[in-house]
Motif scaffolding. Sequence first.
Motif: not given
Length: 317
Positions: A42-45, A49-53
């Motif tokens: 349920f996390a936003s895209a 993306a911020a966590l992957n970065a």
Amino acid sequence: MLRYTLRRLLLLGVTLAVASVLIFLMTAVLPGNVGRIVLGPFASAEAVAALNAELGLDRPVLVRYWEWVGGLLRGDWGRSLSLDTAVLPLALERLGRSLVLAGFALVLLIPVALAAGVLAGLRPGGVFDRCASVIGLVLGAIPEFVTGVLLIVTFAVVLGWLPVQALPPDDAGVIEWLQHLLMPALSLVLLLFAYLFRMTRAGMITELGAAYTRTAVLKGLPMAVVIRRHVLRNALLPTITVIGAQLGWLVGGLVVVESLFRYPGIGSLLQAAAANKDIPLLAGAALLVTLVFASANLLADLVYAALNPRVRHALGD
């Protein structure tokens, strides 16, 4: 022997370097989005993306690999994404437990399999040889989870002699430790008995038919002396290499047994890391297993070379 040892150590270093590349590349191509797995469906895209970065997963694989290798050399193996703890202490703790279980299984396996193989090789085609060969083939064909379930039903449920869970309490003594580890160790022994038994039996039959054995017998040496001084040493050489390979397999291939007996070893840790796409933990644990496997084979090769000078001479030592 010194030159041979140095060459094998150099080969061990090359093996670990190649393994580190392959392990990291495999973790990089695993399916699934790390950020999505960590944050949930349920996390936003944008948050994913911020966590992957933040984890550096948006950078090239080569850059991430060099940073990972640099951390390994400095003793910083990263933090687990799913457990939020340092990878190295956790992996070493789990590896130590798996080594205890694997070592206990080998202590049970080696004397029984070698003795059975030697006795069967002394009289090939005899009653003991036929019985041991059939039993070994049957046990080797049964998966470890089947023998594990049979052991649990027999010794834990029906007889109540042994605990189901392999991990004992923190204050357990040595006897209680062995009671908890006996059933998972027996599962491994029953699986590996056939291979080690057949290797020993084949070695005994080959060496008993060799020219040097017939010469020793014709010189009047008692058969027991011929077997003890000449045959056993040569017959067991291939078995030593097999034992080294089996130790590596035992450490990394304990997923089924550890899951069945709820034993928190390195195998179950690898399985959980792969399921959660926990890349730092998966890569670190896999590299530790590779190190144990390569070290066990190195030790087996050194013992083999010490007992067989032809190996060293063939390499120009």
